[in-house]
Design an enzyme around this catalytic site. Structure first.
Site, mmCIF file in Angstrom:
data_model
loop_
_atom_site.group_PDB
_atom_site.id
_atom_site.type_symbol
_atom_site.label_atom_id
_atom_site.label_comp_id
_atom_site.label_asym_id
_atom_site.label_seq_id
_atom_site.Cartn_x
_atom_site.Cartn_y
_atom_site.Cartn_z
ATOM 1 N N ARG A 1 -0.042 -7.997 14.065
ATOM 2 C CA ARG A 1 -0.622 -7.077 13.079
ATOM 3 C C ARG A 1 -1.582 -7.813 12.151
ATOM 4 N NH1 ARG A 1 4.554 -4.521 10.650
ATOM 5 N NH2 ARG A 1 3.192 -3.185 9.423
ATOM 6 N N ARG B 1 12.062 -6.203 4.825
ATOM 7 C CA ARG B 1 11.961 -4.745 4.684
ATOM 8 C C ARG B 1 12.909 -4.007 5.617
ATOM 9 N NH1 ARG B 1 6.059 -1.989 4.846
ATOM 10 N NH2 ARG B 1 6.093 -2.062 7.126
ATOM 11 N N ARG C 1 -8.921 1.811 9.261
ATOM 12 C CA ARG C 1 -8.516 0.462 9.655
ATOM 13 C C ARG C 1 -9.590 -0.217 10.484
ATOM 14 N NH1 ARG C 1 -2.667 1.298 9.316
ATOM 15 N NH2 ARG C 1 -1.520 -0.631 9.606
ATOM 16 N N ARG D 1 12.079 -2.051 11.220
ATOM 17 C CA ARG D 1 11.099 -1.431 12.109
ATOM 18 C C ARG D 1 10.751 -2.403 13.218
ATOM 19 N NH1 ARG D 1 6.198 0.729 8.473
ATOM 20 N NH2 ARG D 1 4.943 -0.325 10.043
ATOM 21 N N LYS E 1 0.825 -1.224 0.000
ATOM 22 C CA LYS E 1 0.000 0.000 0.000
ATOM 23 C C LYS E 1 0.852 1.263 0.000
ATOM 24 C CE LYS E 1 -2.144 -0.630 3.930
ATOM 25 N NZ LYS E 1 -1.557 -1.877 4.454
HETATM 26 P P1 AMP Z 1 1.354 1.192 9.011
HETATM 27 O O1 AMP Z 1 2.569 2.010 8.702
HETATM 28 O O2 AMP Z 1 0.151 1.612 8.214
HETATM 29 O O3 AMP Z 1 1.623 -0.290 8.946
HETATM 30 O O4 AMP Z 1 0.982 1.511 10.542
HETATM 31 C C1 AMP Z 1 1.874 1.232 11.582
HETATM 32 C C2 AMP Z 1 1.131 1.236 12.902
HETATM 33 O O5 AMP Z 1 0.567 2.537 13.152
HETATM 34 C C3 AMP Z 1 -0.045 0.279 13.013
HETATM 35 O O6 AMP Z 1 0.338 -1.050 13.328
HETATM 36 C C4 AMP Z 1 -0.849 0.929 14.151
HETATM 37 O O7 AMP Z 1 -0.228 0.718 15.399
HETATM 38 C C5 AMP Z 1 -0.688 2.411 13.825
HETATM 39 N N1 AMP Z 1 -1.760 2.895 12.890
HETATM 40 C C6 AMP Z 1 -1.579 3.351 11.630
HETATM 41 N N2 AMP Z 1 -2.748 3.683 11.069
HETATM 42 C C7 AMP Z 1 -3.699 3.420 11.995
HETATM 43 C C8 AMP Z 1 -5.119 3.522 11.999
HETATM 44 N N3 AMP Z 1 -5.804 3.957 10.948
HETATM 45 N N4 AMP Z 1 -5.771 3.156 13.138
HETATM 46 C C9 AMP Z 1 -5.105 2.729 14.229
HETATM 47 N N5 AMP Z 1 -3.768 2.574 14.282
HETATM 48 C C10 AMP Z 1 -3.063 2.919 13.177
#
Ligand code: AMP
Length: 208
Positions: free
Chosen positions: A167, A123, A88, A156, A13
């Protein structure tokens, strides 16, 4: 146009949203990246979010909803924007509609869990500017060094094996129901995310 990219962690994404947004002159809104930036700055929001992010849990809806509400008011969103990692949960999707932010298309990148786990394990990310690298599809010019800011790349915290599993659990429980949410209103489109990134991008562009 207002677009949402859906898909499990590691489905591509972020990579696709960044390129597509640039090509279309849209804003790329990644809630994950906004949260990581706040954590890097040690801001009150970052301190509030860091434990959730580190452990692969979702940051509370209210927090992310207000981030997105503010972000979408900015000037660079006026032509359109791509949401990456938001919504989400169903309440997050409903909050957008309640704000009068109508999503035109939700595109789901379909990738198996096995492939996502493999990609996330490989990654590397820049702790300074957030750039993301993959040894096959996007290697850095100099191994272990960020092309953009020359910082040493890291894995990360939430890309480590046990957090990846959490996740995925969260994804299937809280995020996957969004596919139905957008399907019901005929806004859901699906793409094969296993193809190479250039092909996925071409298919994405044909769709939006
Ligand atoms: P991502 O980079 O999109 O994988 O997001 C990394 C982390 O940020 C996720 O595992 C959540 O802890 C938090 N996060 C990102 N977007 C959201 C969202 N829309 N709702 C809740 N937590 C989020």
């Amino acid at each position: 146009m207002k677009i949402v990219l859906l898909g499990p962690p590691g489905s591509g994404k972020g990579t696709q949203a960044a390129v597509l947004a640039k090509d279309l002159g849209y804003a790329h809104i990644s809630t994950g990246e906004i949260l990581r930036e706040e954590i890097r700055k040690n801001s009150p929001l970052g301190l509030q979010a860091q434990e959730f992010v580190k452990s692969g849990k979702l940051v509370p809806d209210g927090v992310v909803i207000s981030i997105v509400k503010e972000r979408t008011k900015k000037e660079d969103c006026k032509n359109g924007f791509i949401l990456d990692g938001f919504p989400r949960t169903i309440p997050q999707a409903e909050a957008l509609e309640k704000e009068g932010i109508t999503i035109d298309k939700a595109v789901s990148l379909e990738v198996t869990e096995e492939e996502c786990v493999r990609r996330l394990g490989d990654r590397k990310s820049c702790p300074q500017c957030g750039a993301v690298y993959n040894p096959v599809t996007r290697p850095p010019k100099n191994e272990g060094i960020c092309d953009q800011c020359s910082s040493a790349l890291i894995q990360r915290e939430d890309d480590k094996a046990q957090t990846i599993r959490e996740r995925f659990r969260v994804y299937s429980q809280k995020t996957a129901p969004l596919l139905d949410f957008y399907k019901k209103s005929k806004r859901l489109f699906s793409l094969d995310g296993h193809l190479n990134p250039e092909k996925v991008l071409t298919n994405l562009k044909n769709l939006v």
